[in-house]
Motif scaffolding. Structure first.
Motif, PDB file in Angstrom:
ATOM      1  N   LEU A   1       0.813  -1.216   0.000  1.00 46.47           N
ATOM      2  CA  LEU A   1       0.000   0.000   0.000  1.00 46.47           C
ATOM      3  C   LEU A   1       0.853   1.275   0.000  1.00 46.47           C
ATOM      4  N   ILE A   2       2.162   1.106   0.071  1.00 48.00           N
ATOM      5  CA  ILE A   2       3.050   2.275   0.181  1.00 48.00           C
ATOM      6  C   ILE A   2       3.038   3.110  -1.092  1.00 48.00           C
ATOM      7  N   GLU A   3       3.139   2.442  -2.227  1.00 45.70           N
ATOM      8  CA  GLU A   3       3.322   3.182  -3.488  1.00 45.70           C
ATOM      9  C   GLU A   3       2.154   4.109  -3.780  1.00 45.70           C
ATOM     10  N   GLU A   4       0.929   3.683  -3.475  1.00 43.23           N
ATOM     11  CA  GLU A   4      -0.223   4.535  -3.765  1.00 43.23           C
ATOM     12  C   GLU A   4      -0.298   5.747  -2.840  1.00 43.23           C
ATOM     13  N   ALA A   5       0.493   5.741  -1.755  1.00 41.85           N
ATOM     14  CA  ALA A   5       0.515   6.883  -0.829  1.00 41.85           C
ATOM     15  C   ALA A   5       1.552   7.926  -1.233  1.00 41.85           C
ATOM     16  N   ILE A   6       2.378   7.608  -2.221  1.00 41.78           N
ATOM     17  CA  ILE A   6       3.450   8.511  -2.644  1.00 41.78           C
ATOM     18  C   ILE A   6       2.895   9.662  -3.490  1.00 41.78           C
ATOM     19  N   THR A   7       3.354  10.868  -3.166  1.00 39.59           N
ATOM     20  CA  THR A   7       3.022  12.056  -3.954  1.00 39.59           C
ATOM     21  C   THR A   7       4.325  12.763  -4.325  1.00 39.59           C
ATOM     22  N   GLU A   8       4.196  13.875  -5.035  1.00 35.88           N
ATOM     23  CA  GLU A   8       5.404  14.632  -5.406  1.00 35.88           C
ATOM     24  C   GLU A   8       6.089  15.238  -4.186  1.00 35.88           C
ATOM     25  N   ARG A   9       5.385  15.269  -3.042  1.00 40.93           N
ATOM     26  CA  ARG A   9       5.981  15.819  -1.826  1.00 40.93           C
ATOM     27  C   ARG A   9       6.656  14.759  -0.949  1.00 40.93           C
ATOM     28  N   THR A  10       6.466  13.503  -1.273  1.00 40.70           N
ATOM     29  CA  THR A  10       7.015  12.428  -0.438  1.00 40.70           C
ATOM     30  C   THR A  10       8.536  12.443  -0.461  1.00 40.70           C
ATOM     31  N   LYS A  11       9.124  12.327   0.719  1.00 40.11           N
ATOM     32  CA  LYS A  11      10.580  12.354   0.807  1.00 40.11           C
ATOM     33  C   LYS A  11      11.153  11.122   1.514  1.00 40.11           C
TER      34      LYS A  11
ATOM     35  N   ILE B   1      10.182  -2.633   0.122  1.00 40.80           N
ATOM     36  CA  ILE B   1      10.244  -1.233   0.543  1.00 40.80           C
ATOM     37  C   ILE B   1      11.451  -0.531  -0.087  1.00 40.80           C
ATOM     38  N   MET B   2      12.594  -1.201  -0.100  1.00 35.39           N
ATOM     39  CA  MET B   2      13.789  -0.597  -0.690  1.00 35.39           C
ATOM     40  C   MET B   2      13.639  -0.454  -2.210  1.00 35.39           C
ATOM     41  N   GLU B   3      12.938  -1.391  -2.806  1.00 39.74           N
ATOM     42  CA  GLU B   3      12.674  -1.321  -4.251  1.00 39.74           C
ATOM     43  C   GLU B   3      11.805  -0.103  -4.582  1.00 39.74           C
ATOM     44  N   ILE B   4      10.773   0.121  -3.777  1.00 38.69           N
ATOM     45  CA  ILE B   4       9.898   1.286  -3.972  1.00 38.69           C
ATOM     46  C   ILE B   4      10.680   2.578  -3.759  1.00 38.69           C
ATOM     47  N   ALA B   5      11.492   2.615  -2.706  1.00 39.28           N
ATOM     48  CA  ALA B   5      12.282   3.813  -2.397  1.00 39.28           C
ATOM     49  C   ALA B   5      13.238   4.151  -3.540  1.00 39.28           C
ATOM     50  N   LYS B   6      13.874   3.130  -4.074  1.00 41.77           N
ATOM     51  CA  LYS B   6      14.809   3.355  -5.185  1.00 41.77           C
ATOM     52  C   LYS B   6      14.074   3.853  -6.429  1.00 41.77           C
ATOM     53  N   LYS B   7      12.945   3.261  -6.720  1.00 45.91           N
ATOM     54  CA  LYS B   7      12.155   3.636  -7.898  1.00 45.91           C
ATOM     55  C   LYS B   7      11.713   5.092  -7.842  1.00 45.91           C
ATOM     56  N   HIS B   8      11.337   5.560  -6.639  1.00 44.72           N
ATOM     57  CA  HIS B   8      10.798   6.915  -6.498  1.00 44.72           C
ATOM     58  C   HIS B   8      11.807   7.893  -5.894  1.00 44.72           C
ATOM     59  N   HIS B   9      13.061   7.467  -5.768  1.00 47.63           N
ATOM     60  CA  HIS B   9      14.132   8.315  -5.247  1.00 47.63           C
ATOM     61  C   HIS B   9      13.808   8.849  -3.848  1.00 47.63           C
ATOM     62  N   LEU B  10      13.391   7.946  -2.974  1.00 49.09           N
ATOM     63  CA  LEU B  10      13.042   8.303  -1.604  1.00 49.09           C
ATOM     64  C   LEU B  10      14.075   7.749  -0.629  1.00 49.09           C
ATOM     65  N   MET B  11      14.166   8.373   0.533  1.00 52.58           N
ATOM     66  CA  MET B  11      15.036   7.874   1.591  1.00 52.58           C
ATOM     67  C   MET B  11      14.230   6.957   2.506  1.00 52.58           C
TER      68      MET B  11
END
Length: 375
Positions: A111-121, A138-148
């Protein structure tokens, strides 16, 4: 009375605290602080560990290092302690809550990816009960969206996901050494840093915004104010107390695992009858017996069981009230998607006594009383 928790004590704590006093350096970053940092680095494989005054402060340091600013968003579960959210809210971020999995009580990675917006860091997973979240996804999603990723591993020391220590996947991991944890310094925590590039800045933030750490290492001839920061250093006496337990970490963990398995074995019959649910440990996770909990039918049954156990001299407790339903959670955050499990499962969960000196006889008595309640 069987307490819910008794802070761990091994016998050498007072001796080491006396030694810290005799060293004539009882403020931060004394010899015992360094020993604790080195022990954690060796045990977890993290690049750098910095002992802090609490896991709350470790998470605040992580938020500073992640450069959280007003308007940024951070994704986390609502089923967690307030500190997970506070650290980011203090920097002006909005916290975005995601529903949990009913089996592990961890954030639902799907459910994490659908919560991501342009403001997500940042994504801030919480390893509940020392059981790892699905860190590969989780690390795969973070890498895909350039998140920490900032891991709340407050309950996770000596636990792992697919053989890798909790707290070492993301840019930062945060441990707790509160009196309720497997190893304690009263109040305390640690920040784990994966990448070397963050170490110098972390030391500056932790030392009131100065380069004092470099001064103590002889790298500069005087220390100066370099940036904003605060005092996140624990007293070396606290570190001395903790180090006595880290030296016996394997033994403490072994004893806790024995009690955990006894709970499991003695309550399995109730679970098989459908009266209660027992914790779920994925096969690729190694937990640390931080807690043993059961799930009752609903909140009303849980309340009656708590009262029943108290009458029998047993203190049991429930855990977090979901943050999204709290006044500050409504003010500083929002829930992404449907609260399908967070509230429902939180109202069923009951934590049983679990601590280093808990005996097998006490576990047997506790489980007998739980069986008596249901039968």
């Amino acid at each position: 009375m069987i307490n819910f928790n008794v802070p761990p004590f091994t016998g050498k704590e007072m001796e080491y605290m006396k030694e810290a006093v005799e060293n004539q350096k009882i403020c931060g970053d004394g010899s015992f602080t360094k020993k604790c940092n080195e022990w954690i680095e060796k045990q977890t494989g993290t690049t750098k560990c910095l002992l802090t005054t609490s896991c709350t402060h470790a998470t605040e340091l992580a938020a500073l290092l992640a450069d959280i600013k007003e308007g940024d968003e951070v994704i986390l579960p609502s089923y967690t302690f307030v500190s997970t959210a506070d650290a980011f809210v203090l920097r002006g971020a909005k916290v975005v809550f995601v529903d949990i999995r009913p089996d592990t009580m961890n954030i639902d990675e799907n459910l994490i990816e659908e919560a991501i917006t342009e403001r997500t860091k940042v994504i801030a997973p919480v390893h509940y009960a020392g059981v790892g979240c699905e860190m590969d996804k989780i690390m795969e999603i973070a890498k895909k969206h350039h998140l920490m990723v900032v891991e709340d591993a407050a309950q996770g020391i000596m636990a792992s996901y697919k053989g890798k220590a909790l707290g070492t996947f993301g840019e930062f991991g945060c441990f707790s050494f509160h009196e309720t944890k497997n190893f304690s310094m009263g109040e305390g925590g640690a920040l784990l840093i994966r990448d070397e590039k963050y170490i110098e800045q972390a030391e500056i933030f932790r030392e009131k915004g100065t380069d004092r750490s470099k001064y103590y290492r002889g790298q500069v001839d005087k220390y100066r104010w370099q940036n904003y920061g605060s005092s996140y250093l624990p007293s070396d006496m606290n570190a001395a107390y903790l180090y006595a337990q880290l030296e016996l970490a394997e033994e403490i963990t072994k004893v806790r695992m024995e009690r955990w398995k006894e709970y499991w074995e003695q309550l399995t019959s109730l679970a098989e009858e459908g009266r209660i649910e027992l914790p779920y440990i994925p096969e690729y996770c190694t937990h640390n017996a931080h807690m043993f909990y059961i799930k009752t039918k609903d909140m009303e049954e849980r309340t009656r069981l708590i009262d029943f156990l108290k009458e029998k001299g047993i203190l049991s407790v429930f855990h977090y009230v979901p943050l999204h339903s709290a006044p500050a959670g409504i003010r500083f955050g929002r829930f992404s998607g449907e609260d399908k499990y967070t509230t429902k499962e939180s109202e069923r969960l009951l934590r049983l006594p679990m601590f280093y000196k808990l005996t097998a006889d006490e576990v047997e008595y506790i489980t007998e009383q739980i069986k008596a309640f249901y039968r």
